[in-house]
Design a protein around this motif. Structure first.
Motif, PDB file in Angstrom:
ATOM      1  N   THR A  85       0.860  -1.167   0.000  1.00 48.37           N
ATOM      2  CA  THR A  85       0.000   0.000   0.000  1.00 48.37           C
ATOM      3  C   THR A  85       0.906   1.230   0.000  1.00 48.37           C
ATOM      4  OG1 THR A  85      -1.946   1.052   0.989  1.00 48.37           O
ATOM      5  CG2 THR A  85      -0.260   0.220   2.505  1.00 48.37           C
ATOM      6  N   ARG A 122      -6.169   1.368  -0.086  1.00 44.92           N
ATOM      7  CA  ARG A 122      -6.342   0.048  -0.698  1.00 44.92           C
ATOM      8  C   ARG A 122      -4.966  -0.587  -0.872  1.00 44.92           C
ATOM      9  NH1 ARG A 122      -7.142   0.835  -7.147  1.00 44.92           N
ATOM     10  NH2 ARG A 122      -5.723   2.582  -7.362  1.00 44.92           N
ATOM     11  N   ASN A 123      -4.969  -1.897  -1.019  1.00 38.85           N
ATOM     12  CA  ASN A 123      -3.730  -2.639  -1.219  1.00 38.85           C
ATOM     13  C   ASN A 123      -3.587  -3.070  -2.669  1.00 38.85           C
ATOM     14  OD1 ASN A 123      -3.269  -2.492   1.512  1.00 38.85           O
ATOM     15  ND2 ASN A 123      -3.962  -4.565   1.930  1.00 38.85           N
TER      16      ASN A 123
END
Length: 93
Positions: free
Chosen positions: A72, A84-85
C-alpha cells in the motif's frame, strides 16, 4: 541487476501476477512510502520511493522466490494512506 529481471508496476497500472523475476519496480507520480509484505502482513517493510530526473518516484522491491507481494502507499506530501492494497501472486507454470 539486469533490466529483464525487473517487473514495473505503478499506482495507475496494478498488475495482478508476479512472473519469475528478481525485482519489482513500483513507480508513482508523487513522493510516497511503500509499505509492503510478502507474508500476509506478518512482517512489514517500508521503502521510500525516490524521484528521478523525470519527476517519477520509484522504488525497487526484491521478490525472487516470494509467495506473493502485497503493498500500500503512504503519500508523504499530503499526508494520507492510499486506502487500498495492491497484490501480486506468482505465475504458476
Amino acid at each position: 541487476m539486469m533490466l529483464d529481471h525487473y517487473l514495473v508496476t505503478s499506482s495507475h497500472q496494478r498488475r495482478k501476477w508476479l512472473p519469475a523475476t528478481q525485482w519489482v519496480r513500483i513507480a508513482v507520480d508523487a513522493p510516497v512510502d511503500i509499505i509492503w509484505t510478502t507474508d500476509d502482513w506478518q512482517a512489514v517493510q517500508r521503502t521510500k520511493a525516490q524521484p528521478n530526473d523525470l519527476g517519477v518516484c520509484w522504488s525497487v522491491i526484491p521478490v525472487q522466490g516470494v509467495p506473493a507481494l502485497t503493498w500500500t502507499f503512504y503519500w508523504t506530501d499530503v499526508p494520507r494512506w492510499e486506502g487500498r492494497n495492491g497484490t501480486m501472486s506468482p505465475i504458476i507454470g
